[in-house]
Write a protein that holds these residues in place. Structure first.
Motif, short mmCIF file in Angstrom:
data_model
loop_
_atom_site.label_atom_id
_atom_site.label_comp_id
_atom_site.label_asym_id
_atom_site.label_seq_id
_atom_site.Cartn_x
_atom_site.Cartn_y
_atom_site.Cartn_z
N PHE A 210 0.87 -1.18 0.00
CA PHE A 210 0.00 0.00 0.00
C PHE A 210 0.90 1.23 0.00
N VAL A 211 0.60 2.18 -0.89
CA VAL A 211 1.39 3.41 -0.99
C VAL A 211 0.49 4.59 -0.66
N GLY A 212 0.93 5.41 0.27
CA GLY A 212 0.21 6.63 0.62
C GLY A 212 1.06 7.85 0.32
N ILE A 213 0.50 8.79 -0.44
CA ILE A 213 1.22 10.01 -0.82
C ILE A 213 0.62 11.18 -0.05
N ILE A 214 1.44 11.84 0.76
CA ILE A 214 1.02 13.04 1.48
C ILE A 214 1.28 14.24 0.57
N THR A 215 0.23 14.84 0.08
CA THR A 215 0.36 15.94 -0.87
C THR A 215 -0.56 17.07 -0.44
N SER A 216 -0.78 17.99 -1.33
CA SER A 216 -1.63 19.15 -1.04
C SER A 216 -2.56 19.40 -2.21
N ARG A 217 -3.60 20.14 -1.95
CA ARG A 217 -4.57 20.46 -3.00
C ARG A 217 -3.93 21.28 -4.11
N GLU A 218 -2.93 22.10 -3.80
CA GLU A 218 -2.29 22.94 -4.80
C GLU A 218 -1.42 22.13 -5.76
N HIS A 219 -0.80 21.05 -5.29
CA HIS A 219 0.11 20.26 -6.11
C HIS A 219 -0.50 18.95 -6.58
N LEU A 220 -1.80 18.77 -6.35
CA LEU A 220 -2.43 17.50 -6.73
C LEU A 220 -2.47 17.32 -8.24
N GLY B 104 -9.48 13.40 1.44
CA GLY B 104 -9.37 14.76 1.96
C GLY B 104 -9.69 14.83 3.44
N PHE B 105 -8.91 15.61 4.19
CA PHE B 105 -9.13 15.83 5.62
C PHE B 105 -9.51 17.30 5.82
N THR B 106 -10.59 17.50 6.55
CA THR B 106 -11.05 18.87 6.80
C THR B 106 -10.16 19.61 7.80
N ASP B 107 -9.40 18.85 8.59
CA ASP B 107 -8.44 19.47 9.52
C ASP B 107 -7.25 19.96 8.68
N THR B 108 -7.12 21.26 8.54
CA THR B 108 -6.10 21.84 7.65
C THR B 108 -4.76 22.04 8.34
N ARG B 109 -4.60 21.60 9.59
CA ARG B 109 -3.31 21.73 10.28
C ARG B 109 -2.35 20.68 9.72
N SER B 110 -1.32 21.14 9.04
CA SER B 110 -0.40 20.23 8.35
C SER B 110 0.38 19.36 9.32
#
Length: 768
Positions: A98-108, A147-153
């Protein structure tokens, strides 16, 4: 005698006090014993009373229950054992990675999309974790976005871990978590995890500034056992998140849960990575980078901020992998050739290409595979019913690719002494156990003599690895809404169809709904006893009353046709207009099945409609078995009650597109894309507008409209339970194109060629 008496006297005198005490004790005991003048019943009462006293005084004294008889132990009902849906669930077999990528909405849309194209098709599962404010949507639409609604990185890695624990904890052996600023060599990662044992705790990656913690930028590989330990300590990890570095917070969580520091070597295998310079320039620095030891085996390259670098690195690693694969294939083929003589005498024939499946061996003449003859523009005698067909689209591109490949191979073999002239003959055969085989007769020009040189070349395109295509989940509980269109010529066929429908569907309580679309000519009455469809409407009401307890219903929809409508079956625009009108009566989630009269709907067929029609993905168009003309096929015998699947009685009609299943939502989406060129019919008056397009529209059927103007997959396959009785076809149509189509359809439905030839010979004999 006297001495003996003296001895006894002396003993008694010396023990006088003892004897007196014994005598007094016996006397007192006799005086205290009550006189027993009662019966045995009194004794029992006295014993019971004494037992009760003991019970009150000693709670641990065992009790004797003489009133209640010994009871049989209660047998617990055994629960029936229900086997899991998949054997892997019962055996505890898990997927690998399983691969999980931690990214952001701006770079998706940039780095996320690049990783999706280079990693997703290789690993078992991939998910992209982003922080997104509530009420907003991602700017891309590829699958796997969480998507997570908690925006604290600072909490994003733990949100990702919580998602993995809740959804995929028991599904995978290894979990690779990384940020989107690195290139992941997915093939190298899969090869790495396939060669280490999951029986040990695995915490592998690239050490960060603190050696005990792994860097999330280059990726962290964790085993399932480590994730299990993190699950029990996830609350502690969140509460103790105070650093600005994700590497420190996440590494502290793993170290607290497992006491296992980050390592870059496990079970004798190294996790190889490459650290790129901050100002890396691909054009200038890549050549030097490839000269470094171990770069070809790198699993991770970081940092990569430009998403185009991901595609460039991926191209390089694919080329390296391709070279290794071709070398491995060449070595294996050489070994097969050198060791072939060691096999049994009757199995020493080496297949071509060496190491590939030898192909199908027919058991009889009916199993012989067909070779199709082709040239550079057409294919000949591809089926029993088509003599010549023009090459178009992907098939033309495929043949051109094979011709160019074969020509280049000959040119390179003869060191450019020959030049390709033309294709003389081409033969093509598809073998489902092997692949596609070609035999090419090609003409070349000799550069020195100018003569024409002819070569026969065999080309094989073997099948690749079989892959399971993920499909949306469907069930057999969906209601099927059946639509049957009726005009004046089909009134009796409609009554027969409803009779069969009541027997096969309504009595068996199938989850179906039937709508009869009644097409009225512009001048015919539609109310009262003068209604031309009065019998059909009355029979519908009768069936609804009969089966109202079973919640099975039939309804009708009346549509008034414009003047000068001559053909209903052969005008695709009329069918599209009718579909527009009845589609408004259903919700977007409704499953529609267009059916034709002359058939009996079986439960198996309806279930296949439910399973093969997928909302937002696929439409289903079964190929029915149509009956030939009864006067031709039943010579000297009575007509059968049901059409038999036999080549003497009928055939599967590949040109029949009248039966099609789709969802209303997919139809509406398709109509919106083409509404500018083919207007939507919102009422009966709009039908005339669509009929004006019949002469010039390239659309030939409703299925053709789906194929041309939507991205939906189309599934076509023969359906043995969909049998259609023979129908008399009238071709009194002024439109030339419709007339030719009608004439061809009528002729193809008469009988097989041998039967028609017999009729001609019989007619000629009678004339003679």
């Amino acid at each position: 005698m006297k001495p003996l008496l003296k001895i006894i006297y002396s003993l008694c005198w010396s023990n006088a006090y003892l004897i007196i005490g014994i005598c007094m004790g016996l006397s007192f005991s006799l005086l205290l014993i009550p006189l027993d003048n009662g019966s045995q019943h009194d004794v029992a009462e006295s014993y019971e009373h004494s037992s009760n006293i003991l019970e009150d005084t000693d709670p641990y004294q065992p009790r004797i229950d003489t009133d209640n008889k010994p009871q049989q132990p209660v047998q617990k009902a055994r629960k029936p054992f229900v086997r899991p849906r998949y054997y892997s669930t019962e055996l505890g077999i898990r997927e690998k990675l399983f691969v999980g990528i931690i990214t952001s909405r701006e770079h998706l849309h940039s780095r996320g999309a690049a990783l999706n194209k280079t990693v997703a098709h290789i690993v078992d599962k991939i998910r992209y974790f982003i922080s997104i404010p509530e009420g907003t949507k991602p700017n891309v639409s590829f699958p796997g976005i969480v998507g997570f609604t908690d925006t604290r990185s600072i909490f994003k890695p733990f949100h990702a871990m919580k998602y993995i624990i809740d959804n995929y904890l028991e599904s995978y052996d290894y979990y690779f978590l990384s940020k989107d600023v690195s290139y992941i060599n997915a093939r190298g990662l899969v090869e790495f995890v396939s060669k280490i044992s999951v029986s040990q705790n695995v915490h592998i990656g690239v050490q960060s500034e603190i050696d005990t913690y792994c860097s999330l930028e280059s990726g962290v590989l964790l085993s399932n056992s480590v994730i299990q330990e993190i699950k029990n300590n996830l609350d502690w990890c969140v509460k103790n998140t105070y650093s600005d570095s994700d590497d420190v917070n996440f590494g502290r969580c793993i170290l607290h849960s497992t006491s296992l520091p980050c390592a870059n070597r496990m079970q004798g295998r190294d996790f190889i990575f490459t650290q790129l310079p901050p100002a890396f320039d691909f054009e200038k620095d890549f050549a030097l980078l490839t000269e470094k030891d171990g770069f070809e085996n790198s699993i991770s390259l970081h940092p990569v901020y430009d998403h185009m670098l991901i595609y460039k690195f991926n191209m390089y690693f694919i080329a390296i992998k391709s070279i290794k694969v071709h070398k491995s294939i060449a070595d294996i083929r050489k070994m097969i050739s050198t060791t072939a003589y060691l096999g049994p005498a009757n199995q020493r024939n080496i297949s071509w290409p060496i190491g590939n499946q030898p192909g199908n061996k027919p058991l009889g003449r009916f199993d012989v595979l067909r070779w199709s003859y082709f040239n550079e523009s057409h294919v000949f005698f591809e089926t029993d019913f088509v003599n010549i067909q023009e090459l178009k689209g992907d098939r033309k591109s495929d043949i051109e690719y094979v011709i160019n490949f074969a020509a280049n191979n000959i040119i390179n073999k003869y060191k450019n002494k020959l030049s390709f002239n033309r294709l003389l003959n081409g033969y093509q055969k598809f073998d489902a156990s092997r692949g596609m085989d070609y035999v090419l007769d090609m003409a070349f020009d000799d550069a020195f003599t100018g003569r024409e040189v002819r070569k026969r070349i065999e080309v094989c395109k073997p099948l690749g690895k079989v892959e399971i295509i993920p499909m949306p989940y469907v069930t057999e509980n969906t209601r099927v809404n059946i639509i049957v269109t009726i005009d004046l010529n089909k009134k009796q066929e409609a009554l027969n169809f409803m009779d069969y429908y009541a027997q096969d569907c309504m009595e068996k309580k199938c989850k179906t709904f039937l709508m009869m679309v009644l097409l009225y000519n512009f001048d015919l009455p539609s109310k009262g006893r003068g209604d031309v469809f009065y019998e059909i409407k009355r029979y519908i009401l009768t069936l609804n009353e009969k089966y109202k307890k079973d919640q099975s219903r039939i309804t009708w929809l009346s549509i008034r046709l414009p003047a000068n409508v001559t053909s209903v079956d052969f005008d695709p625009m009329l069918k599209i207009a009718v579909t527009d009108l009845y589609a408004k009566k259903f919700s977007p989630e409704s499953l529609i099945l267009l059916a034709e009269t002359g058939t009996k709907l079986k439960i198996d067929f309806l279930n296949r409609v439910r399973m093969n029609t997928i909302s937002g993905y696929q439409i289903f168009s079964p190929i029915p078995f149509i009956e030939y003309h009864p006067d031709i096929i039943y010579v000297g015998e009575a007509a059968h009650d049901e059409v038999d699947i036999n080549s003497n009685y009928g055939k599967y009609d590949e040109q029949n597109y009248n039966n099609i299943a789709f969802y209303i939502k997919d139809y509406n989406a398709m109509r919106q894309t083409v509404e500018a060129s083919i207007p939507l019919a919102r009422s009966d008056k709009d039908i005339a507008t669509l009929l004006k397009l019949s002469q010039h529209s390239p659309v030939t059927s409703l299925l053709d409209m789906f194929v041309t103007f939507s991205d939906m997959h189309v599934f076509r396959g023969i359906e043995p339970t969909l049998k259609i009785r023979y129908k008399d076809i009238s071709c009194n149509i002024p439109n030339d194109n419709m007339y030719k189509s009608c004439l061809k359809l009528r002729n193809n439905h008469l009988g097989k060629r041998s039967q028609l030839a017999r009729l001609i010979l019989d007619y000629q004999n009678q004339r003679a």
